[in-house]
Design an enzyme around this catalytic site. Structure first.
Site, PDB file in Angstrom:
ATOM      1  N   TYR A 127       0.602  -1.270  -0.044  1.00  0.00           N
ATOM      2  CA  TYR A 127      -0.055   0.293  -0.208  1.00  0.00           C
ATOM      3  C   TYR A 127       0.809   1.177  -0.143  1.00  0.00           C
ATOM      4  O   TYR A 127       1.896   1.359  -0.223  1.00  0.00           O
ATOM      5  CB  TYR A 127      -0.807   0.365   1.153  1.00  0.00           C
ATOM      6  CG  TYR A 127      -2.063   1.108   0.356  1.00  0.00           C
ATOM      7  CD1 TYR A 127      -2.614   0.332  -0.672  1.00  0.00           C
ATOM      8  CD2 TYR A 127      -2.711   1.819   1.449  1.00  0.00           C
ATOM      9  CE1 TYR A 127      -3.592   1.422  -0.442  1.00  0.00           C
ATOM     10  CE2 TYR A 127      -3.381   2.846   1.199  1.00  0.00           C
ATOM     11  CZ  TYR A 127      -4.400   2.721   0.036  1.00  0.00           C
ATOM     12  OH  TYR A 127      -5.789   3.015   0.274  1.00  0.00           O
TER      13      TYR A 127
ATOM     14  N   ARG B  39      -8.784  10.377  -8.210  1.00  0.00           N
ATOM     15  CA  ARG B  39      -7.557  12.016  -6.897  1.00  0.00           C
ATOM     16  C   ARG B  39      -7.156  10.105  -5.981  1.00  0.00           C
ATOM     17  O   ARG B  39      -7.633  10.410  -5.232  1.00  0.00           O
ATOM     18  CB  ARG B  39      -8.763  12.075  -6.393  1.00  0.00           C
ATOM     19  CG  ARG B  39      -8.050  13.087  -5.310  1.00  0.00           C
ATOM     20  CD  ARG B  39      -9.099  13.658  -4.154  1.00  0.00           C
ATOM     21  NE  ARG B  39      -9.134  12.525  -3.281  1.00  0.00           N
ATOM     22  CZ  ARG B  39      -8.113  11.904  -2.671  1.00  0.00           C
ATOM     23  NH1 ARG B  39      -7.066  12.497  -1.882  1.00  0.00           N
ATOM     24  NH2 ARG B  39      -8.601  10.781  -1.049  1.00  0.00           N
TER      25      ARG B  39
ATOM     26  N   LYS C  13      -6.525  -2.751  -0.935  1.00  0.00           N
ATOM     27  CA  LYS C  13      -7.256  -2.015   0.426  1.00  0.00           C
ATOM     28  C   LYS C  13      -7.445  -3.498   0.510  1.00  0.00           C
ATOM     29  O   LYS C  13      -7.932  -3.712   1.879  1.00  0.00           O
ATOM     30  CB  LYS C  13      -8.613  -0.920   0.007  1.00  0.00           C
ATOM     31  CG  LYS C  13      -7.629   0.437  -0.011  1.00  0.00           C
ATOM     32  CD  LYS C  13      -7.891   1.056   1.448  1.00  0.00           C
ATOM     33  CE  LYS C  13      -7.361   2.450   1.583  1.00  0.00           C
ATOM     34  NZ  LYS C  13      -7.742   3.224   2.286  1.00  0.00           N
TER      35      LYS C  13
ATOM     36  N   GLU D 247     -13.589   5.215  -2.385  1.00  0.00           N
ATOM     37  CA  GLU D 247     -11.776   5.104  -2.462  1.00  0.00           C
ATOM     38  C   GLU D 247     -11.544   6.441  -3.501  1.00  0.00           C
ATOM     39  O   GLU D 247     -11.607   5.744  -5.197  1.00  0.00           O
ATOM     40  CB  GLU D 247     -11.399   3.561  -2.098  1.00  0.00           C
ATOM     41  CG  GLU D 247      -9.800   3.632  -2.136  1.00  0.00           C
ATOM     42  CD  GLU D 247     -10.119   4.372  -0.527  1.00  0.00           C
ATOM     43  OE1 GLU D 247      -9.517   5.014  -0.008  1.00  0.00           O
ATOM     44  OE2 GLU D 247     -10.496   3.409   0.247  1.00  0.00           O
ATOM     45  N   ASP D 248     -11.054   7.358  -2.793  1.00  0.00           N
ATOM     46  CA  ASP D 248     -10.375   8.468  -4.381  1.00  0.00           C
ATOM     47  C   ASP D 248     -11.152   8.471  -4.908  1.00  0.00           C
ATOM     48  O   ASP D 248     -10.657   8.967  -6.089  1.00  0.00           O
ATOM     49  CB  ASP D 248      -8.548   7.535  -4.251  1.00  0.00           C
ATOM     50  CG  ASP D 248      -8.109   6.867  -3.523  1.00  0.00           C
ATOM     51  OD1 ASP D 248      -8.143   7.709  -2.684  1.00  0.00           O
ATOM     52  OD2 ASP D 248      -6.833   6.352  -4.006  1.00  0.00           O
TER      53      ASP D 248
ATOM     54  N   ASP E 125     -13.988   5.721   2.900  1.00  0.00           N
ATOM     55  CA  ASP E 125     -12.372   5.730   3.095  1.00  0.00           C
ATOM     56  C   ASP E 125     -11.662   6.973   3.413  1.00  0.00           C
ATOM     57  O   ASP E 125     -10.647   7.134   4.884  1.00  0.00           O
ATOM     58  CB  ASP E 125     -11.521   4.956   3.067  1.00  0.00           C
ATOM     59  CG  ASP E 125     -10.515   4.649   4.484  1.00  0.00           C
ATOM     60  OD1 ASP E 125     -10.228   4.069   5.528  1.00  0.00           O
ATOM     61  OD2 ASP E 125      -9.142   3.925   3.932  1.00  0.00           O
ATOM     62  N   ASP E 126     -11.431   7.940   2.727  1.00  0.00           N
ATOM     63  CA  ASP E 126     -10.965   8.860   2.755  1.00  0.00           C
ATOM     64  C   ASP E 126     -11.746   9.735   3.651  1.00  0.00           C
ATOM     65  O   ASP E 126     -10.771  11.236   4.569  1.00  0.00           O
ATOM     66  CB  ASP E 126     -11.008   9.642   1.392  1.00  0.00           C
ATOM     67  CG  ASP E 126     -10.438   8.260   0.271  1.00  0.00           C
ATOM     68  OD1 ASP E 126      -9.126   8.166   0.936  1.00  0.00           O
ATOM     69  OD2 ASP E 126     -10.781   8.275  -0.358  1.00  0.00           O
TER      70      ASP E 126
ATOM     71  N   ASN F 180      -0.531  12.115   1.515  1.00  0.00           N
ATOM     72  CA  ASN F 180      -0.015  10.383   0.546  1.00  0.00           C
ATOM     73  C   ASN F 180       0.300  10.830  -0.790  1.00  0.00           C
ATOM     74  O   ASN F 180      -0.374  12.137  -1.081  1.00  0.00           O
ATOM     75  CB  ASN F 180      -0.842   9.740   1.127  1.00  0.00           C
ATOM     76  CG  ASN F 180      -0.751   8.946   2.549  1.00  0.00           C
ATOM     77  OD1 ASN F 180       0.136   9.254   2.755  1.00  0.00           O
ATOM     78  ND2 ASN F 180      -2.378   8.530   2.718  1.00  0.00           N
TER      79      ASN F 180
END
Length: 589
Positions: free
Chosen positions: A137, A190, A208, A280-281, A303-304, A445
């Site tokens: 990850y 993103r 993930k 996610e993202d 999760d973000d 990150n």
């Protein structure tokens, strides 16, 4: 006619007896049994024997096939004569991994192991989690996504593009596993702090879900990575001959919304009410809208927004044991007002409200956010995106971060901007001048996008900062003392959080579950960890930590009336541990 040909032996797996996962409402979609180990009778699908058995990653054991198994399943001659243990295989593969000097090479090797021997991959990852987590990850997965078109071997997961509009349910049925428990989905707009990577964002759902299994014990076959490909606005990718996605600009508006709605409806129709869908993202404008739109009808988790918030809140709660005082005593300043920043801010405000019995509107006033245009204030209200408006306080406009630090005088500085090196020397030194122990979280990150490094934080604060980052940094030495910085990694939260939803049969996610997860994680930090300057526990014990988090989340689901698996187990920690996937080989007969 007589024949001497024998039918190959069907592969039957001897499994340990485990706690049955059932109860509650009828398990129409097989959701409740998705965490169990299942006996395999391949005649119902295909014969697993000989050459095909060795190329089935779910059942391949490589040189660990016993003499008896080699005879029973036509493996004689297909393997060298030696029989080795799984532990020796792990030792050998770790030696191979350590021989690679480039992190991306290590990532590619790990993905190759996953494609060939699933149980060995997860045993390798579980037993060496602190060393391998940065490989499978962040930060390495970011580079992997950037180069995904060039390094892609066997595709993993489902790719759903605009070409599949009107046929998404059929596409889901193409996936060989039918009892899906967790879906991680991205549209690639993103990816970490790297921007729009389009279809190549698939590395994120794959990574993930590897952690869902390794850290949270969710069975690999119950996990489904999905990428929604609506195009990309990344010109470099559109002009890259190796790009694997649609070569068009991103679809937006109604076209985008219709595709996402078809996906969400098809998932619920195919997998049932209790399948967890983790966003996610996604870019800010879509992430908040999707969470708001489907939060009341599906089991969804971003999760973000929510995972990051939960792990950061846990870190702050732990840090207060070093600083002293309560959460309500602190003043917070954020650099970054997107998904992560506003999500963290809201969860902190909720926790303060819970602890002090103060209205949420009041607790928000302790939290200030800075975006690309400066401090978010009331005079900017009309031009703000909807998710920023709750943070527009009465204050004079301030353009520069260092000036905001001087004016607000925060005790906690949190970076979620996605822009590297924005916590400058002036910013950190100002924080240190205002606080004996300034709490500084540089969360963006990958490592290159971190607002400041561990070395910068400790050096500029003269060793007084309580520091955590999103991606890992090596311990550093300052004035003869070793500082081991913490990593506010979402992997502390989402695997255990997801497990808690599964073991309770939860049908919706509630903010109180996130608070329960934060409190559970903060409670895992020991005095020994504090003595080393750590505000997060080491990952070496992550599966136990995940089980404890799962138990607290499940207990909250039962308390809120959102659990469907009845009756409630007496010992939720033991129950969570009993449901966790084990990567150890099982005997075939």
């Amino acid at each position: 006619m007589e024949t001497n040909l024998k039918a190959p032996a069907a592969l039957v797996i001897e499994s340990d007896s485990k706690t049955s996962v059932g109860g509650g409402v009828e398990d129409v979609y097989g959701e409740d049994s998705a965490t169990e180990e299942h006996n395999i009778t391949p005649w119902t699908v295909s014969v697993a024997s000989g050459y095909s058995l060795m190329r089935d990653p779910h059942h391949n054991k490589g040189l660990a096939f016993s003499e008896k198994e080699r005879d029973a399943h036509y493996l004689r001659g297909l393997l060298p004569p030696v029989v080795v243990s799984q532990d020796l295989q792990v030792k050998k593969l770790m030696n191979c991994i350590r021989n690679y000097q480039v992190p991306l090479q290590k990532y590619m090797a790990m993905m190759d192991y996953q494609e060939h021997n699933e149980r060995l991959f997860y045993k390798l990852l579980i037993e060496n989690v602190e060393e391998l987590l940065p490989i499978v990850y962040t930060p390495t997965v970011g580079e992997a996504c950037q180069k995904y078109g060039s390094i892609l071997g066997r595709p993993q997961g489902l790719f759903i593009s605009l070409k599949e509009k009107g046929k998404i349910l059929e596409v889901l049925k193409n996936w060989p596993e039918k009892k899906i428990q967790v879906i991680v989905v991205t549209d690639g707009e993103r990816i970490l702090g790297l921007g729009d990577l389009g279809c190549q964002g698939m590395g994120i759902p794959v990574g993930k879900l590897s952690l869902y299994t390794a850290l949270g014990g969710i069975r690999p076959s119950a996990c489904l990575p999905v990428t929604i490909d609506v195009g990309t606005n990344n010109e470099d990718l559109l002009n890259d001959e190796f790009y694997i996605g649609l070569r068009q600009r991103r679809a937006t508006g109604q076209e985008y919304a219709e595709l996402l709605h078809e996906f969400m409806s098809a998932v619920k129709q195919n997998y049932g009410e209790k399948v967890l869908i983790q966003f996610e993202d996604f870019a800010n404008h879509n992430a908040f809208d999707l969470l708001a739109k489907y939060g009341a009808t599906h089991l969804v988790f971003n999760d973000d927004i929510q995972g990051t918030a939960s792990v950061v809140l846990a870190g702050i709660m732990a840090a207060l044991k070093l600083v002293g005082g309560t959460l309500a005593d602190q003043k917070f300043l954020f650099l970054g007002a997107g998904e992560a920043g506003t999500g963290i801010a809201e969860l902190i405000a909720l926790e303060i409200s819970k602890q002090t019995n103060t209205p949420l509107e009041e607790t928000r006033k302790k939290i200030f956010l800075v975006d690309s245009k400066g401090l978010i204030v009331k005079s900017r209200l009309e031009s703000l995106q909807h998710f920023k408006k709750p943070w527009a306080h009465e204050h004079e406009p301030i353009r520069e971060l260092v000036d905001a630090v001087k004016a607000i005088k925060p005790t906690v500085l949190i970076g979620s901007s996605g822009v590297g090196r924005t916590f400058t020397k002036d910013v950190v030194e100002t924080m240190a001048s205002l606080n004996e122990k300034p709490i500084i979280f540089a969360l963006s990150n990958p490592t290159s996008q971190s607002e400041c490094t561990a070395k910068e934080a400790y050096t500029w604060s003269k060793g007084r900062a309580i520091y955590a980052s999103g991606s890992p940094f090596d311990p550093i030495e300052y004035n003869g003392k070793i500082y081991a910085s913490g990593q506010a990694n979402n992997a502390y939260i989402f695997p255990g959080f997801g497990l808690g939803l599964i073991i309770s049969g939860a049908i919706r996610v509630h903010d109180d579950m996130l608070l329960a997860a934060s409190e559970a994680l903060a409670a895992e930090v020991t005095q020994e960890n504090f003595d080393k300057g750590l505000i997060f526990p080491p990952f070496t014990n992550i599966r136990k930590i995940s089980a404890n988090i799962a138990a607290k989340v499940a207990a909250k689901a039962y308390e809120l009336g959102l659990a469907t698996r009845l009756p409630q187990p007496h010992d939720l920690v033991a129950y969570a541990e009993s449901c966790m996937y084990s990567p150890s080989y099982r005997s075939y007969r």
